[in-house]
Write a protein that holds these residues in place. Structure first.
Motif, PDB file in Angstrom:
ATOM      1  N   GLN A  31       0.826  -1.208   0.000  1.00  0.00           N
ATOM      2  CA  GLN A  31       0.000   0.000   0.000  1.00  0.00           C
ATOM      3  C   GLN A  31       0.863   1.261   0.000  1.00  0.00           C
ATOM      4  O   GLN A  31       0.561   2.235  -0.702  1.00  0.00           O
TER       5      GLN A  31
ATOM      6  N   ASP B  92      -0.176   4.046  10.444  1.00  0.00           N
ATOM      7  CA  ASP B  92      -1.561   4.422  10.152  1.00  0.00           C
ATOM      8  C   ASP B  92      -1.679   4.642   8.647  1.00  0.00           C
ATOM      9  O   ASP B  92      -1.632   5.777   8.153  1.00  0.00           O
TER      10      ASP B  92
ATOM     11  N   ALA C 226      -4.189   4.238   6.668  1.00  0.00           N
ATOM     12  CA  ALA C 226      -5.410   4.932   6.259  1.00  0.00           C
ATOM     13  C   ALA C 226      -5.201   6.443   6.281  1.00  0.00           C
ATOM     14  O   ALA C 226      -5.644   7.164   5.371  1.00  0.00           O
TER      15      ALA C 226
ATOM     16  N   ARG D 172      -3.024   7.401   3.363  1.00  0.00           N
ATOM     17  CA  ARG D 172      -3.799   7.350   2.121  1.00  0.00           C
ATOM     18  C   ARG D 172      -4.681   8.587   1.990  1.00  0.00           C
ATOM     19  O   ARG D 172      -4.839   9.132   0.888  1.00  0.00           O
TER      20      ARG D 172
END
Length: 280
Positions: free
Chosen positions: A114, A160, A162, A165
């Motif tokens: 990711q 983290d 998220a 992102r």
């Protein structure tokens, strides 16, 4: 900072952000799960090596994946996360050589993947001249994420992702708007997240359109003008790109092209290659 350069033959051509299977311990073939479907011939749980993964960490049916029922493998790209985990995070010692590291290595890999995907898109944003006013801010975020990818496994597992992102998404959205502003007025159509499943769009002028997250499965995009269009996260499975012009399209990745159909007349963004299964 030892991170990726702003441009090395284009963000898509940056070797740090492209999979190098020869330097990886077959992580996508071992760490990730897949379910029997049109994309995979069998079920495989996470953490169990695929039966086709050899002792040398190479796929035994690599040149026959589609014929053997594994087209899903042909469209996967780790954006360089595999070699980063194998050679940097775990210092070049494989999970087979040290079985006690396997569980943690397999857990770190999807996190790293990711982060590398974010680095890939941020690197492209740094190549957009129209977004120059954002480059300093984008570069700082890119450097922070790159530094994180080089940390110990514990730090990666606690990251983290998220939040990162969300930060990257905001920067990419702003960069996209500035880049697409170069398209002529009236062409910057907002199709973000649109359901265009099977849509007949052959020959359409979608230059500068916002198509991020759009469902374009099996859509007819033949001879469509997609220059300066934002295709971040667009689902191009079985979409027909024959004769389409994607030069200058924003945030397109090789996996998206692998999932689509095209031909020798399809024009591609810099740094991306024509999939082998496309018609001549």
């Amino acid at each position: 900072m030892g991170g990726a350069p702003d441009a090395a033959g284009g963000a898509a051509g940056n070797p740090e952000l492209r999979a190098d299977c020869g330097s990886c311990f077959g992580l996508c073939c071992a760490a990730l799960p897949f379910a029997a479907s049109a994309d995979f011939a069998v079920d495989k749980p996470a953490g169990k090596p695929c039966s086709h993964l050899g002792d040398d960490f190479r796929c035994g049916i690599h040149d026959r994946l589609r014929e053997r029922g594994f087209p899903g493998c042909t469209v996967y790209d780790c954006f360089g996360a595999g070699q980063k985990v194998s050679q940097v995070t775990f210092g070049g010692v494989s999970w087979r050589r040290r079985p006690e590291t396997a569980q943690r290595m397999f857990a770190v890999f999807p996190v790293q993947r990711q982060l590398h995907e974010l680095l890939r898109h941020l690197a492209e944003a740094l190549e957009l001249p129209a977004a120059r006013s954002l480059h300093a801010e984008i570069r700082r975020l890119r450097d922070d994420i790159d530094s994180l990818t080089r940390q110990e496994p514990a730090a990666l597992l606690e990251a983290d992702v998220a939040a990162l992102r969300a930060q990257a998404g905001d920067q990419l959205l702003r960069a996209s708007a500035l880049a697409r502003a170069d398209a002529k007025p009236g062409r910057r159509k907002n199709r973000r997240g649109a359901d265009l499943f099977g849509a007949r769009l052959a020959g359409a002028d979608l230059r500068g359109a916002d198509l991020r997250g759009a469902c374009l499965i099996a859509a007819d995009l033949s001879t469509v003008d997609l220059r300066l269009a934002d295709l971040l996260g667009a689902d191009l499975r079985d979409a027909d790109l024959s004769g389409a012009d994607l030069t200058g399209s924003i945030f397109v990745t090789q996996p998206q092209l692998q999932q689509a159909k095209g031909d020798a007349t399809t024009r591609l963004p810099r740094g991306l290659s024509r999939p082998a299964h496309w018609s001549v």
